[in-house]
Design an enzyme around this catalytic site. Sequence first.
Site, PDB file in Angstrom:
ATOM      1  N   ASP A  79     -70.264 123.813  38.922  1.00 58.72           N
ATOM      2  CA  ASP A  79     -70.647 122.427  39.194  1.00 58.72           C
ATOM      3  C   ASP A  79     -69.538 121.745  39.984  1.00 58.72           C
ATOM      4  O   ASP A  79     -68.484 121.427  39.431  1.00 58.72           O
ATOM      5  CB  ASP A  79     -70.911 121.669  37.887  1.00 58.72           C
ATOM      6  CG  ASP A  79     -71.524 120.306  38.135  1.00 58.72           C
ATOM      7  OD1 ASP A  79     -72.766 120.205  38.147  1.00 58.72           O
ATOM      8  OD2 ASP A  79     -70.767 119.343  38.327  1.00 58.72           O
ATOM      9  N   GLU A  81     -67.529 118.822  42.124  1.00 56.94           N
ATOM     10  CA  GLU A  81     -67.410 117.394  42.381  1.00 56.94           C
ATOM     11  C   GLU A  81     -66.854 117.260  43.790  1.00 56.94           C
ATOM     12  O   GLU A  81     -66.054 118.089  44.243  1.00 56.94           O
ATOM     13  CB  GLU A  81     -66.492 116.714  41.365  1.00 56.94           C
ATOM     14  CG  GLU A  81     -66.986 116.798  39.925  1.00 56.94           C
ATOM     15  CD  GLU A  81     -68.382 116.235  39.727  1.00 56.94           C
ATOM     16  OE1 GLU A  81     -68.728 115.239  40.405  1.00 56.94           O
ATOM     17  OE2 GLU A  81     -69.136 116.804  38.911  1.00 56.94           O
ATOM     18  N   ASP A 178     -75.254 122.156  45.091  1.00 53.54           N
ATOM     19  CA  ASP A 178     -73.931 122.796  45.136  1.00 53.54           C
ATOM     20  C   ASP A 178     -73.876 123.960  46.116  1.00 53.54           C
ATOM     21  O   ASP A 178     -72.957 124.047  46.938  1.00 53.54           O
ATOM     22  CB  ASP A 178     -73.545 123.299  43.731  1.00 53.54           C
ATOM     23  CG  ASP A 178     -73.484 122.182  42.719  1.00 53.54           C
ATOM     24  OD1 ASP A 178     -72.381 121.683  42.431  1.00 53.54           O
ATOM     25  OD2 ASP A 178     -74.556 121.795  42.206  1.00 53.54           O
ATOM     26  N   HIS A 236     -70.289 113.819  35.220  1.00 53.37           N
ATOM     27  CA  HIS A 236     -69.690 113.955  36.552  1.00 53.37           C
ATOM     28  C   HIS A 236     -68.251 114.458  36.522  1.00 53.37           C
ATOM     29  O   HIS A 236     -67.543 114.349  37.529  1.00 53.37           O
ATOM     30  CB  HIS A 236     -69.789 112.644  37.341  1.00 53.37           C
ATOM     31  CG  HIS A 236     -71.189 112.146  37.507  1.00 53.37           C
ATOM     32  ND1 HIS A 236     -72.140 112.844  38.218  1.00 53.37           N
ATOM     33  CD2 HIS A 236     -71.805 111.036  37.019  1.00 53.37           C
ATOM     34  CE1 HIS A 236     -73.282 112.180  38.177  1.00 53.37           C
ATOM     35  NE2 HIS A 236     -73.110 111.084  37.447  1.00 53.37           N
ATOM     36  N   ASP A 241     -69.422 119.192  32.958  1.00 54.07           N
ATOM     37  CA  ASP A 241     -70.812 119.483  33.310  1.00 54.07           C
ATOM     38  C   ASP A 241     -71.116 120.974  33.147  1.00 54.07           C
ATOM     39  O   ASP A 241     -72.202 121.356  32.700  1.00 54.07           O
ATOM     40  CB  ASP A 241     -71.101 119.050  34.752  1.00 54.07           C
ATOM     41  CG  ASP A 241     -71.257 117.535  34.883  1.00 54.07           C
ATOM     42  OD1 ASP A 241     -71.301 116.848  33.848  1.00 54.07           O
ATOM     43  OD2 ASP A 241     -71.344 117.041  36.023  1.00 54.07           O
TER      44      ASP A 241
END
Length: 266
Positions: A79, A81, A178, A236, A241
């Site tokens: 995941d 960011e 992603d 987030h 996550d």
Amino acid sequence: VSDASGCSMIALLHTGAAKFLPNLLSRSRQAVSLLFPAGVLERFCSIVSRKLASHGFGASMAAMSSFPPQRYHYFLVLDFEATCDKPQIHPQEIIEFPILKLNGRTMEIESTFHMYVQPVVHPQLTPFCTELTGIIQGMVDGQPSLQQVLERVDEWMAKEGLLDPSVKSIFVTCGDWDLKVMLPGQCQYLGLPVADYFKQWINLKKAYSFAMGSWPKNGLLDMNKGLNLQHIGRPHSGIDDCKNIANIMKTLAHRGFIFKQTSKPF
């Protein structure tokens, strides 16, 4: 085991062992009780239980025997960011790169890759980005570039045995963004190749909708709510996550769900 089909035989063997070992421990308890006081007996049983657990028995065996084998040896939960603002900045750049290696038989986390990444096009994080992700400027300043992080991912994949052709693994993400948009888009911008193992994945939202019959509009929050799970960490945060994704997958697997690739071939 050279392929995932062998997992059913392993699960059968472990099921037999799971039934045998408690009986063995119970008989040992009875025999030892004739020789030692109760306090000593309890310490003895505790040591035996820990020894069994250290050799892969106990909770992990119970987990393996409680749901059907998956098609993959390992799930790689990911995941990202990325840099962001309102209105959105372009190009976005990955600033957190976490991966959890999830065992396909036990659905337990076996290894973690986690690095922050130095953005180069927009090196200064916006207040909106920090508020959303919890990532502050000091967490990305001086960190490796995306190219360097991708090299370390490849080293980690090799060290974990994930590049062995006989080992079946697949990435899992909460959505298609992603690996369909973010990583290939940034790699194209920087002139970097995308490794083949990033080109197929499982979209957890699709898997959840297949299993539960409803689409999780709010992503992880809806999936946790639908499965009566407590949300882990802060939304987030990439690594948090990933932990939520892993927990949701484990819960669905215990319900008998078999995960399948959802992405279309590149």
